[in-house]
Scaffold this motif. Structure first.
Motif, PDB file in Angstrom:
ATOM      1  N   ILE A 168     123.903 -68.960  19.780  1.00 21.94           N
ATOM      2  CA  ILE A 168     125.506 -68.492  19.029  1.00 21.94           C
ATOM      3  C   ILE A 168     125.926 -68.333  19.954  1.00 21.94           C
ATOM      4  O   ILE A 168     125.591 -67.074  20.732  1.00 21.94           O
ATOM      5  CB  ILE A 168     124.539 -67.400  17.879  1.00 21.94           C
ATOM      6  CG1 ILE A 168     123.973 -68.629  16.899  1.00 21.94           C
ATOM      7  CG2 ILE A 168     126.413 -67.484  16.697  1.00 21.94           C
ATOM      8  CD1 ILE A 168     123.678 -68.217  15.752  1.00 21.94           C
ATOM      9  N   ASP A 169     127.559 -67.801  19.717  1.00 15.97           N
ATOM     10  CA  ASP A 169     128.495 -67.192  21.460  1.00 15.97           C
ATOM     11  C   ASP A 169     128.980 -65.705  20.425  1.00 15.97           C
ATOM     12  O   ASP A 169     127.844 -65.596  19.460  1.00 15.97           O
ATOM     13  CB  ASP A 169     129.835 -67.843  21.315  1.00 15.97           C
ATOM     14  CG  ASP A 169     130.545 -68.258  20.114  1.00 15.97           C
ATOM     15  OD1 ASP A 169     130.278 -67.710  19.170  1.00 15.97           O
ATOM     16  OD2 ASP A 169     131.237 -68.951  20.474  1.00 15.97           O
ATOM     17  N   ASP A 170     129.436 -65.092  21.119  1.00 13.92           N
ATOM     18  CA  ASP A 170     129.883 -63.702  20.918  1.00 13.92           C
ATOM     19  C   ASP A 170     130.637 -63.522  19.301  1.00 13.92           C
ATOM     20  O   ASP A 170     130.624 -62.925  19.090  1.00 13.92           O
ATOM     21  CB  ASP A 170     130.198 -62.924  22.292  1.00 13.92           C
ATOM     22  CG  ASP A 170     129.645 -62.749  23.130  1.00 13.92           C
ATOM     23  OD1 ASP A 170     128.211 -62.711  23.609  1.00 13.92           O
ATOM     24  OD2 ASP A 170     130.168 -62.766  24.221  1.00 13.92           O
ATOM     25  N   ASN A 171     131.553 -64.502  18.821  1.00  9.80           N
ATOM     26  CA  ASN A 171     131.497 -64.767  18.210  1.00  9.80           C
ATOM     27  C   ASN A 171     130.736 -65.302  16.646  1.00  9.80           C
ATOM     28  O   ASN A 171     131.565 -65.501  15.723  1.00  9.80           O
ATOM     29  CB  ASN A 171     133.826 -65.160  18.013  1.00  9.80           C
ATOM     30  CG  ASN A 171     133.957 -65.184  19.572  1.00  9.80           C
ATOM     31  OD1 ASN A 171     133.999 -64.169  19.339  1.00  9.80           O
ATOM     32  ND2 ASN A 171     134.427 -65.522  19.982  1.00  9.80           N
ATOM     33  N   GLY A 172     129.690 -65.054  16.838  1.00  4.64           N
ATOM     34  CA  GLY A 172     128.989 -65.635  16.121  1.00  4.64           C
ATOM     35  C   GLY A 172     128.872 -67.092  15.603  1.00  4.64           C
ATOM     36  O   GLY A 172     128.401 -68.108  14.675  1.00  4.64           O
TER      37      GLY A 172
END
Length: 251
Positions: A94-98
């Motif tokens: 999962i990236d920083d933006n969810g």
């Protein structure tokens, strides 16, 4: 790269992005060959029980958005055709933006564990057969929990249905012939007190009035501070031998 488990990462389309050395060993594929290919081409697994191919690897993790550990047994077929039992865990990346950008799959070779389990089953089966042939059952009494554990042969000797009646010290006492009960209790208590082995022959009074003869022996284990923690022992049905001895004495 130093993990003992195989690790493969894929994007949301199921395209391989990375494989660690252990994954290369287990699948038989080099990352240079595997990079850009579909996960199903490289990580070829089927359900061991049904033989069905796992086709929902990507969707199941993306939809769940959480780690998934497969409880059923899987068989991985390597590039060389070797079949390997594996345990499989899948985690969304999962990236920083969810947003889920991919999936990390870790899998462990279960061959050694399976071999140990198989040997344990063989050993347990052999022990059970030996106990049945010799009419010897094993038992264990945990002093901290007061739990008594009987092997299957003890239930057979005592003629108790293990599915309907659990092992208990009270059940044991109730089957001892009333005239031998105090003697058995005393022998066990002396064994605990003196830290000596427990040996005794005594009678069992069965529910239909029959009498059986058994030989019991056990050893008590103690903690570092001298407290008895458990007793392990065996009980053997010696009825046939004892009756023969009694008849011989009469003659």
């Amino acid at each position: 790269d130093s993990l003992g488990d195989g690790v493969i990462t894929i994007d949301t389309l199921g395209i391989i992005q990375y494989m660690n050395p252990r994954a290369e060993d287990l699948t038989g594929w080099d990352i240079k060959e595997a990079f850009g290919k579909k996960i199903t081409e490289i990580y070829s697994i089927v359900d061991e029980n049904t033989g069905l191919i796992d086709e929902s690897l990507v969707e199941s993790v993306i939809n769940a958005s959480q780690q998934i550990v497969l409880s059923h047994s899987l068989i991985l077929t390597s590039k060389t055709g070797k079949e390997i039992p594996v345990q499989d865990t899948r985690v969304p990346i999962i990236d920083d933006n969810g947003k889920t950008t991919g999936i990390a799959i870790s899998f462990r070779d279960e061959t050694e564990i399976r071999n140990h389990q198989r040997q344990l089953i063989i050993s347990e089966t052999s022990l059970k057969r030996a106990q049945t042939a010799a009419k010897i059952g094993s038992w264990e009494l945990d002093f901290t929990t007061n739990q008594l554990t009987w092997s299957e042969e003890v239930f057979t000797i005592f003629e108790i249905d293990s599915s309907k009646f659990g092992a208990s010290y009270q059940a044991f006492l109730e089957l001892i012939h009333p005239h031998d009960r105090d003697q058995v209790k005393s022998a066990f208590e002396e064994s605990v007190k003196n830290r000596s082995p427990y040996y005794i022959d005594h009678r069992l009074l069965m529910h239909d009035g029959r009498i059986k003869y058994v030989h019991e022996q056990g050893e008590i284990l103690y903690s570092n501070d001298g407290r008895p923690i458990r007793t392990i022992g065996v009980v053997q049905d010696i009825t046939v031998r004892k009756i023969a001895e009694l008849k011989s004495q009469e003659n």
